[in-house]
Design a protein around this motif. Structure first.
Motif, PDB file in Angstrom:
ATOM      1  N   ALA A  81       0.842  -1.202   0.000  1.00 13.80           N
ATOM      2  CA  ALA A  81       0.000   0.000   0.000  1.00 13.80           C
ATOM      3  C   ALA A  81       0.875   1.249   0.000  1.00 13.80           C
ATOM      4  O   ALA A  81       0.603   2.208  -0.731  1.00 13.80           O
ATOM      5  CB  ALA A  81      -0.934  -0.004   1.209  1.00 13.80           C
ATOM      6  N   LEU A  82       1.938   1.240   0.799  1.00 15.83           N
ATOM      7  CA  LEU A  82       2.868   2.379   0.841  1.00 15.83           C
ATOM      8  C   LEU A  82       3.435   2.662  -0.545  1.00 15.83           C
ATOM      9  O   LEU A  82       3.456   3.810  -0.995  1.00 15.83           O
ATOM     10  CB  LEU A  82       4.006   2.097   1.830  1.00 15.83           C
ATOM     11  N   LYS A  83       3.872   1.616  -1.222  1.00 16.98           N
ATOM     12  CA  LYS A  83       4.449   1.793  -2.561  1.00 16.98           C
ATOM     13  C   LYS A  83       3.425   2.386  -3.530  1.00 16.98           C
ATOM     14  O   LYS A  83       3.756   3.259  -4.335  1.00 16.98           O
ATOM     15  CB  LYS A  83       5.012   0.471  -3.071  1.00 16.98           C
ATOM     16  N   GLN A  84       2.176   1.942  -3.437  1.00 18.05           N
ATOM     17  CA  GLN A  84       1.132   2.493  -4.307  1.00 18.05           C
ATOM     18  C   GLN A  84       0.837   3.954  -3.962  1.00 18.05           C
ATOM     19  O   GLN A  84       0.647   4.785  -4.852  1.00 18.05           O
ATOM     20  CB  GLN A  84      -0.147   1.658  -4.214  1.00 18.05           C
ATOM     21  N   LEU A  85       0.820   4.266  -2.662  1.00 16.38           N
ATOM     22  CA  LEU A  85       0.582   5.649  -2.248  1.00 16.38           C
ATOM     23  C   LEU A  85       1.691   6.563  -2.771  1.00 16.38           C
ATOM     24  O   LEU A  85       1.422   7.658  -3.265  1.00 16.38           O
ATOM     25  CB  LEU A  85       0.515   5.759  -0.719  1.00 16.38           C
ATOM     26  N   MET A  86       2.934   6.100  -2.694  1.00 21.62           N
ATOM     27  CA  MET A  86       4.063   6.918  -3.127  1.00 21.62           C
ATOM     28  C   MET A  86       4.077   7.083  -4.652  1.00 21.62           C
ATOM     29  O   MET A  86       4.510   8.112  -5.149  1.00 21.62           O
ATOM     30  CB  MET A  86       5.391   6.328  -2.636  1.00 21.62           C
TER      31      MET A  86
END
Length: 126
Positions: free
Chosen positions: A66-71
């Motif tokens: 999720a973090l990677k998608q948010l970034m």
């Protein structure tokens, strides 16, 4: 000073409630809550919060993914990982992926409140 908005992401309802209570007592507005990474990404895109607390271990889409998608969506996203002590190896990956900090569960209420207050103050500096 504009109110800062927080998105809380954790699969445990009691943890979301605890973070909500502490954040609100420190002056944050709650932009939303999500119980998995998929909801987190969708809510972030809809609400554009100032800060996200993101659990690592969740169903559907874990916190690291999720973090990677948010970034990817917003390289300026401010994300704080929240994890149990046994997830420390994943924290380095999260920092590399763009997380600004991490909070280890179980956390002390006073420590988390201080973190939110500092984050609020830091956001107000020019």
């Amino acid at each position: 000073m504009a109110t800062k908005r927080l998105l809380i992401v954790d699969d445990a309802l009691f943890m979301r409630k605890r973070i909500r209570e502490i954040a609100e007592s420190a002056g944050w507005e709650i932009a939303g809550e999500a119980e998995d990474g998929e909801q987190a990404v969708a809510l972030y895109q809809q609400e554009n919060p100032d800060l996200v607390t993101l659990d690592i271990v969740m169903p559907k889409l874990d916190g690291v993914s999720a973090l990677k998608q948010l970034m990817q969506h917003d390289p300026q996203a401010r994300v704080v990982m929240v994890s149990a002590v046994n997830q420390r190896p994943k924290l380095a990956e999260c920092i590399q992926a763009g997380a600004i900090d991490f909070i280890v569960k179980p956390f002390e209420k006073a420590m988390l409140r201080e973190f939110f207050e500092k984050s609020l103050a830091a956001e107000d500096k020019p």
